[in-house]
Enzyme design. Structure first.
Site, mmCIF file in Angstrom:
data_model
loop_
_atom_site.group_PDB
_atom_site.id
_atom_site.type_symbol
_atom_site.label_atom_id
_atom_site.label_comp_id
_atom_site.label_asym_id
_atom_site.label_seq_id
_atom_site.Cartn_x
_atom_site.Cartn_y
_atom_site.Cartn_z
ATOM 1 N N SER A 123 0.527 -1.464 -0.026
ATOM 2 C CA SER A 123 -0.002 -0.083 0.078
ATOM 3 C C SER A 123 0.666 1.113 0.012
ATOM 4 O O SER A 123 0.410 2.337 -0.288
ATOM 5 C CB SER A 123 -0.935 0.287 1.337
ATOM 6 O OG SER A 123 -0.167 -0.052 2.515
ATOM 7 N N GLU A 156 -5.087 0.104 -7.442
ATOM 8 C CA GLU A 156 -4.083 0.749 -8.093
ATOM 9 C C GLU A 156 -3.042 0.087 -8.746
ATOM 10 O O GLU A 156 -2.280 -0.536 -7.967
ATOM 11 C CB GLU A 156 -3.699 1.980 -6.967
ATOM 12 C CG GLU A 156 -4.379 2.853 -6.383
ATOM 13 C CD GLU A 156 -3.855 3.602 -5.244
ATOM 14 O OE1 GLU A 156 -4.146 4.858 -5.262
ATOM 15 O OE2 GLU A 156 -3.239 3.080 -4.324
ATOM 16 N N ASN A 195 -3.963 6.390 -0.420
ATOM 17 C CA ASN A 195 -3.003 6.474 0.732
ATOM 18 C C ASN A 195 -2.478 7.909 1.151
ATOM 19 O O ASN A 195 -2.576 8.284 2.404
ATOM 20 C CB ASN A 195 -1.959 5.417 1.022
ATOM 21 C CG ASN A 195 -2.734 4.039 1.335
ATOM 22 O OD1 ASN A 195 -3.880 4.103 1.929
ATOM 23 N ND2 ASN A 195 -2.203 2.922 1.148
#
Length: 292
Positions: A123, A156, A195
């Site tokens: 992430s 993503e 994020n």
């Protein structure tokens, strides 16, 4: 390689992300192998997936036949070699620590066929840091699924300077095949898009909390009532795992050396105490009392 040549998918790590990514792959019709070093972790993963799929059947999201076909396509193993043998796509979903991910990619380089695309579900960590330990940087990229993957419709897909367009398109096609919206990022940046936006919110929320402007429950309430977010920043930390954000922040600090990038003190205290959120029963909130 195009998406049509993907037949076998390997997912490395059966934790909260990995087992659900593997289920999405199996539901998409791919032969899928889920690998973890602990047999008990895979037993837990399969039990959780059985529960999820039973709910889907009860809600008419899938048929009993599709559920059975998906589980027939999903194999588990403790052997990394067996998992990635003949794989066309490998998705790594281990702990968010650069050194461990590099170890995994080093092993994948040795064991996975040269044709295989190596993706990381990280992430925050950019894929070029993992491609360095391989001889196939053109076949390495990020495929960042969001928690929980069986619910969240976004991935993503992040290219490095060396990731080929063909590799990126294959990943995008795979996302479509498993019923997820892939969004392509042409350049790497720490934390990607979602994020980085969340980091800004959580960083400010933690500052306001630690400076005593309001308690975390009040900050969550204002975020939901005034900004119309479905959950507050502290609830989100509990949901995704406080340790995930902590290690991501720690990695950023190690890269920049900027004290502003250090994990918040209150977050560090919770990680050291083992209170990591919903998965441990306690985080910012206590889930053992049925309050949340």
């Amino acid at each position: 390689m195009t998406n049509k040549t993907i037949h076998k998918v390997a997912v490395i790590g059966s934790g909260s992300m990995g087992h659900q990514i593997a289920m999405l792959s199996a539901l998409g019709g791919f032969e899928t192998h889920l690998q973890d070093i602990q047999e008990s972790a895979m037993d837990k993963a399969r039990e959780q997936l059985e529960g999820h799929m039973e709910k889907w059947v009860s809600k008419d999201k899938i048929t009993e036949e599709k559920k059975a076909a998906a589980f027939a396509s999903l194999q588990t193993t403790t052997s990394l070699e067996a998992a990635v043998k003949d794989a066309d796509l490998v998705i790594e979903a281990v702990v968010e620590k650069l050194d461990i991910k590099r170890e995994v990619f080093s092993e994948l380089e040795k064991l996975a066929p040269q044709k295989a695309i190596l993706a990381t579900n990280s992430s925050t960590i950019v894929n070029s840091k993992l491609a360095e330990v391989t001889t196939r940087p053109d076949k390495v990229l990020n495929m960042h699924f969001f928690f929980p993957p069986l619910v969240m419709d976004c991935v993503e897909v992040v290219k490095s300077d060396q990731t080929s367009d063909e590799t990126a398109q294959t990943a995008m096609n795979f996302c479509e095949q498993i019923g997820r919206t892939g969004v392509l990022l042409e350049k790497e940046i720490y934390g990607f898009i979602a994020n980085r936006l969340l980091f800004a919110i959580s960083k400010e929320a933690l500052y306001l909390y630690e400076e005593g402007y309001a308690d975390f429950e009040a900050i969550d309430l204002i975020t939901k009532k005034a900004l119309k977010h479905p959950i507050g920043p502290f609830e989100l930390m509990d949901l995704s795992g406080i340790d995930v954000g902590y290690y991501g922040n720690l990695q950023l600090y190690q890269e920049t050396g900027d004290p502003k990038d250090k994990p918040a003190k209150s977050v560090e205290e919770k990680v050291k105490a083992g209170n990591l959120g919903r998965k441990t029963g306690k985080g910012w909130y206590d889930y053992t009392k049925g309050e949340k």
